[in-house]
Design a protein around this motif. Structure first.
Motif, PDB file in Angstrom:
ATOM      1  N   LEU A  28      12.672 -10.911   9.303  1.00 56.92           N
ATOM      2  CA  LEU A  28      13.829 -11.504   9.895  1.00 56.92           C
ATOM      3  C   LEU A  28      13.942 -12.607  10.873  1.00 56.92           C
ATOM      4  CD1 LEU A  28      15.644  -8.777  10.099  1.00 56.92           C
ATOM      5  CD2 LEU A  28      15.906 -10.132   8.144  1.00 56.92           C
ATOM      6  N   ARG A  31      13.476 -16.148  10.153  1.00 53.64           N
ATOM      7  CA  ARG A  31      14.725 -16.503   9.671  1.00 53.64           C
ATOM      8  C   ARG A  31      15.451 -17.099  10.994  1.00 53.64           C
ATOM      9  NH1 ARG A  31      17.410 -16.280   4.932  1.00 53.64           N
ATOM     10  NH2 ARG A  31      18.810 -15.480   5.521  1.00 53.64           N
ATOM     11  N   ALA A  32      15.282 -16.332  11.817  1.00 58.04           N
ATOM     12  CA  ALA A  32      16.275 -16.131  13.193  1.00 58.04           C
ATOM     13  C   ALA A  32      15.804 -17.365  13.549  1.00 58.04           C
ATOM     14  CB  ALA A  32      16.469 -15.276  13.960  1.00 58.04           C
ATOM     15  N   LYS A  36      18.775 -19.214  10.329  1.00 58.92           N
ATOM     16  CA  LYS A  36      19.639 -17.773   9.436  1.00 58.92           C
ATOM     17  C   LYS A  36      20.365 -16.968   9.361  1.00 58.92           C
ATOM     18  CE  LYS A  36      17.197 -21.322   5.792  1.00 58.92           C
ATOM     19  NZ  LYS A  36      16.653 -20.860   4.330  1.00 58.92           N
ATOM     20  N   GLU A  37      19.447 -16.382  10.811  1.00 60.86           N
ATOM     21  CA  GLU A  37      19.782 -15.131  11.212  1.00 60.86           C
ATOM     22  C   GLU A  37      20.433 -14.839  12.951  1.00 60.86           C
ATOM     23  OE1 GLU A  37      19.680 -12.561   9.485  1.00 60.86           O
ATOM     24  OE2 GLU A  37      18.848 -12.738   7.661  1.00 60.86           O
ATOM     25  N   ASP A  38      21.126 -13.972  13.251  1.00 61.24           N
ATOM     26  CA  ASP A  38      21.326 -14.292  14.561  1.00 61.24           C
ATOM     27  C   ASP A  38      20.905 -13.478  14.972  1.00 61.24           C
ATOM     28  OD1 ASP A  38      22.875 -13.653  17.635  1.00 61.24           O
ATOM     29  OD2 ASP A  38      24.507 -13.949  16.000  1.00 61.24           O
ATOM     30  N   ARG A  39      20.034 -13.908  16.335  1.00 58.43           N
ATOM     31  CA  ARG A  39      19.141 -13.574  17.023  1.00 58.43           C
ATOM     32  C   ARG A  39      19.100 -12.317  17.753  1.00 58.43           C
ATOM     33  NH1 ARG A  39      13.630 -15.637  17.950  1.00 58.43           N
ATOM     34  NH2 ARG A  39      14.633 -17.401  17.381  1.00 58.43           N
ATOM     35  N   ARG A  42      20.798  -9.522  15.417  1.00 59.57           N
ATOM     36  CA  ARG A  42      18.938  -8.386  13.989  1.00 59.57           C
ATOM     37  C   ARG A  42      19.214  -7.091  13.777  1.00 59.57           C
ATOM     38  NH1 ARG A  42      15.446 -11.430  16.410  1.00 59.57           N
ATOM     39  NH2 ARG A  42      13.766 -10.542  16.664  1.00 59.57           N
ATOM     40  N   ARG A  45      21.113  -5.448  10.636  1.00 62.81           N
ATOM     41  CA  ARG A  45      20.045  -6.385   9.228  1.00 62.81           C
ATOM     42  C   ARG A  45      20.013  -4.277   8.972  1.00 62.81           C
ATOM     43  NH1 ARG A  45      21.781  -9.642   5.770  1.00 62.81           N
ATOM     44  NH2 ARG A  45      19.891 -10.703   5.412  1.00 62.81           N
ATOM     45  N   THR A  92      25.300 -14.677   6.272  1.00 63.45           N
ATOM     46  CA  THR A  92      24.767 -15.717   6.286  1.00 63.45           C
ATOM     47  C   THR A  92      25.264 -15.966   8.071  1.00 63.45           C
ATOM     48  OG1 THR A  92      26.529 -17.305   5.677  1.00 63.45           O
ATOM     49  CG2 THR A  92      24.258 -16.852   4.019  1.00 63.45           C
ATOM     50  N   TYR A 111      26.741  -7.653  10.449  1.00 64.05           N
ATOM     51  CA  TYR A 111      26.157  -8.453   9.507  1.00 64.05           C
ATOM     52  C   TYR A 111      25.729  -7.507   8.780  1.00 64.05           C
ATOM     53  CZ  TYR A 111      25.179 -12.491  11.504  1.00 64.05           C
ATOM     54  OH  TYR A 111      25.155 -14.460  12.295  1.00 64.05           O
TER      55      TYR A 111
END
Length: 450
Positions: A28, A31-32, A36-39, A42, A45, A92, A111
């Motif tokens: 993750l 991806r952040a 691609k991910e909201d830091r 997280r 998720r 996303t 998310y």
């Protein structure tokens, strides 16, 4: 024996998820770093909630990405009008941004948790949904299984099943039955989709049409539109939207062929994945084309060959810059892209032949004369040039496309009607709670007056 293997497959899926769960942090974080991910979010998720659960009935709705989120938005608005609390999940960052811009305070965005037992259980323990609605093709075995254990009705709306997915599931009928058989209802986009879900074991299937037809014409900032149109002036234009890898190079070659007969031609290309912008720009520049990207903020000049639409949430802008729209994922890739939005804006639709994911929509457009299919780049160039030259044919296609899509509306009403048996009890609960609150307020006011 088939049931045994289906149970074994689900156990393996659950086991692999449990093993990988402790190692999901680096994944993750990576991806952040790529955006691609909201830091800062997280934890969601992993199933940790960022908001307190509101009192009363609650419906969980989920849409994976931007397209699904926009399609389900009218249904969310309808349910908000019923006074029901909603938690809406997406997968996303871009879909989250669009959702939060359009949601009211009654709907909480989160998310979606990873489809791992611990994360899903944590999410469900907190939100305790009374009903779950998934959009289009979101099938998560662990989530479906955990909801079934809690006897929570789960419904797939605007459901579609691509040729590829159908072939894969048909090879595993017992596994398909074990998963789809736990859905309370499937509300499909088309008869073909509906029949596929029935054959895979979904117990109750209805057909309502595509919710995108009730979204309305894509929004646009009129000031931005006027500014860019002033830069383009009266140049001939065509737009290629939702292109996939390999198709942008084709569009570049088509531009060169058409431009040799239509001086001043401007080609607008909108990749399906804007994060490929730099790659696409370099690919087009290698063909000797002058490219201006939307994200750069630079103006379109007289020598600009290609305007590259590499921003999120501006499809309404790009579609209004031309009256001819080519739909991607149909020449170099397969499956096609949904032509409803460009048809709504009054564009003549062109596409490659590989449109099986939206077969029925394209068939209606083809029958009405609002769309044409091409087999290769030479044929595409020929059609673009013809429509630029012959205004009467262009207008005929535009009118036919718009009228065809107008005739496909009503999916929202049919979907809402299909959901009524699940929604009505929740509306009754909301009404009783509101009555109880009003009575309590009146009693308190009366006591204070005395």
């Amino acid at each position: 024996m088939a049931d045994f293997w289906a149970r074994t497959a689900l156990m393996l899926y659950r086991g692999v998820g449990s093993i990988l769960y402790p190692f999901s942090g680096p994944f993750l974080r990576a991806r952040a770093r790529k955006g691609k991910e909201d830091r800062s979010r997280r934890a969601e998720r992993y199933g940790y909630a960022s908001w307190k659960r509101p009192e009363g009935p609650l419906v969980w709705l989920h849409a994976a990405s931007v397209g699904e989120s926009l399609a389900i938005m009218p249904l969310i608005k309808r349910m908000e009008s019923f006074g029901i609390n909603l938690v809406f999940t997406t997968g996303t960052v871009t879909s989250a941004s669009i959702a939060e811009d359009r949601l009211s305070e009654r709907t909480i965005h989160q998310y979606v948790p990873m489809d791992v037992k611990r994360a899903v259980r944590r999410f469900l323990d907190h939100w305790q949904p009374d009903l779950v609605i998934f959009a289009e093709s979101e099938i998560w075995p662990m989530t479906i299984s955990e909801l079934a254990k809690r006897n929570v009705p789960q419904i797939l709306v605007n459901a579609r099943m691509s040729d590829r997915s159908n072939r894969r599931w048909q090879k595993r009928p017992a596994l398909a039955q074990a998963i789809f058989g736990q859905l309370s209802q499937v509300i499909a986009q088309s008869e073909t989709d509906g029949e596929r879900f029935r054959s895979l074991g979904a117990p109750w299937v209805s057909v309502a049409g595509n919710l995108k037809t009730d979204v309305g014409v894509p929004q646009v900032d009129e000031r931005v539109l006027a500014k860019i149109k002033s830069q383009i002036q009266d140049r001939p234009t065509w737009v290629s939207v939702s292109t996939h890898r390999g198709e942008e190079a084709i569009m570049g070659r088509v531009h060169r062929m058409v431009a040799s007969h239509a001086p001043g031609l401007l080609t607008i290309i909108v990749p399906r994945h804007p994060d490929r912008s730099r790659e696409v720009e370099e690919e087009l520049q290698a063909q000797g084309l002058n490219v201006v990207t939307r994200s750069s903020g630079k103006s379109i000049g007289s020598h600009t060959d290609v305007f590259l639409g590499d921003t999120i949430g501006e499809m309404g802008l790009y579609l209004r810059l031309s009256e001819i729209a080519f739909m991607g994922k149909s020449l170099a890739a397969e499956g096609g892209q949904n032509p409803i939005e460009p048809a709504m804006t009054g564009a003549a639709i062109l596409s490659g032949r590989y449109v099986q994911n939206f077969r029925e929509t394209y068939q209606k457009l083809l029958d009405a004369g609002g769309a044409r299919l091409v087999s290769d780049e030479n044929m595409l160039a020929s059609h673009v040039l013809h429509l630029l030259r012959k205004r009467s044919d262009l207008e005929m296609m535009r009118d036919a496309a718009r009228e065809t899509v107008d005739g496909m509306t009503g999916a929202l009403e049919r979907t809402t009607l299909s959901l009524d048996a699940y929604i009505m009890p929740l509306r009754v609960q909301v009404g009783l709670q509101q009555h109880k609150n009003r009575a309590a307020s009146a009693s308190n006011a009366s006591g204070a007056a005395k």
